[in-house]
Design a protein around this motif. Structure first.
Motif, short mmCIF file in Angstrom:
data_model
loop_
_atom_site.label_atom_id
_atom_site.label_comp_id
_atom_site.label_asym_id
_atom_site.label_seq_id
_atom_site.Cartn_x
_atom_site.Cartn_y
_atom_site.Cartn_z
N PHE A 117 29.31 -8.44 -39.37
CA PHE A 117 28.99 -7.02 -39.51
C PHE A 117 27.50 -6.71 -39.55
N TYR A 118 26.68 -7.73 -39.29
CA TYR A 118 25.25 -7.45 -39.18
C TYR A 118 24.99 -6.64 -37.92
N LEU A 119 25.78 -6.87 -36.88
CA LEU A 119 25.58 -6.16 -35.62
C LEU A 119 26.74 -5.23 -35.28
N ARG A 120 27.84 -5.36 -35.95
CA ARG A 120 29.00 -4.52 -35.66
C ARG A 120 28.81 -3.14 -36.32
N ALA A 121 29.11 -2.10 -35.55
CA ALA A 121 28.93 -0.74 -36.05
C ALA A 121 30.21 0.07 -35.83
N PRO A 122 31.21 -0.16 -36.68
CA PRO A 122 32.46 0.60 -36.53
C PRO A 122 32.21 2.10 -36.71
N GLU A 123 32.87 2.88 -35.88
CA GLU A 123 32.71 4.34 -35.91
C GLU A 123 31.24 4.74 -35.72
N GLY A 124 30.44 3.82 -35.10
CA GLY A 124 29.03 4.10 -34.85
C GLY A 124 28.14 4.00 -36.08
N LYS A 125 28.65 3.43 -37.16
CA LYS A 125 27.88 3.35 -38.41
C LYS A 125 27.38 1.93 -38.66
N CYS A 126 26.11 1.81 -38.98
CA CYS A 126 25.52 0.52 -39.32
C CYS A 126 26.03 0.11 -40.70
#
Length: 105
Positions: free
Chosen positions: A25-34
């Protein structure tokens, strides 16, 4: 009541701090959220709520991030650890908001 919630908040916060941020989740942005920003912002609000009442700005940030994280949680269900991590963060943030609200009553 507020004192019991504060003790519970401190316990949940200690448990959360012992958890590692989910690697994916360092690079994953679910729903466009960091998620790194989500994590650090909520962590700051929770830590501040443990120390005393939040100001209006931090109270608004806390409430807004609680809402956003709540909508994101279903979209990360494919990662069991991340779901556990962010669910714990969400629950701790909700309790921080309740503790802060109880202080003002």
């Amino acid at each position: 009541m507020a004192e019991a919630n504060l003790d519970q908040l401190a316990q949940l916060w200690d448990e959360f701090r012992a958890m590692s941020f989910p690697r994916g989740f360092y690079l994953r942005a679910p729903e466009g959220k960091c998620m790194v920003t989500m994590d650090s912002t909520l962590a700051g609000c929770i830590s501040s709520a443990l120390d005393g009442p939040l100001d209006d700005r931090h109270r608004d940030i806390l409430q807004g991030r609680i809402t956003v994280l709540g909508t994101i949680l279903p979209s990360i269900a494919d990662d069991e650890y991340a779901t556990e991590y962010f669910s714990h963060l969400h629950g701790t943030a909700v309790l921080a908001a309740e503790v802060d609200r109880a202080r003002s009553e």
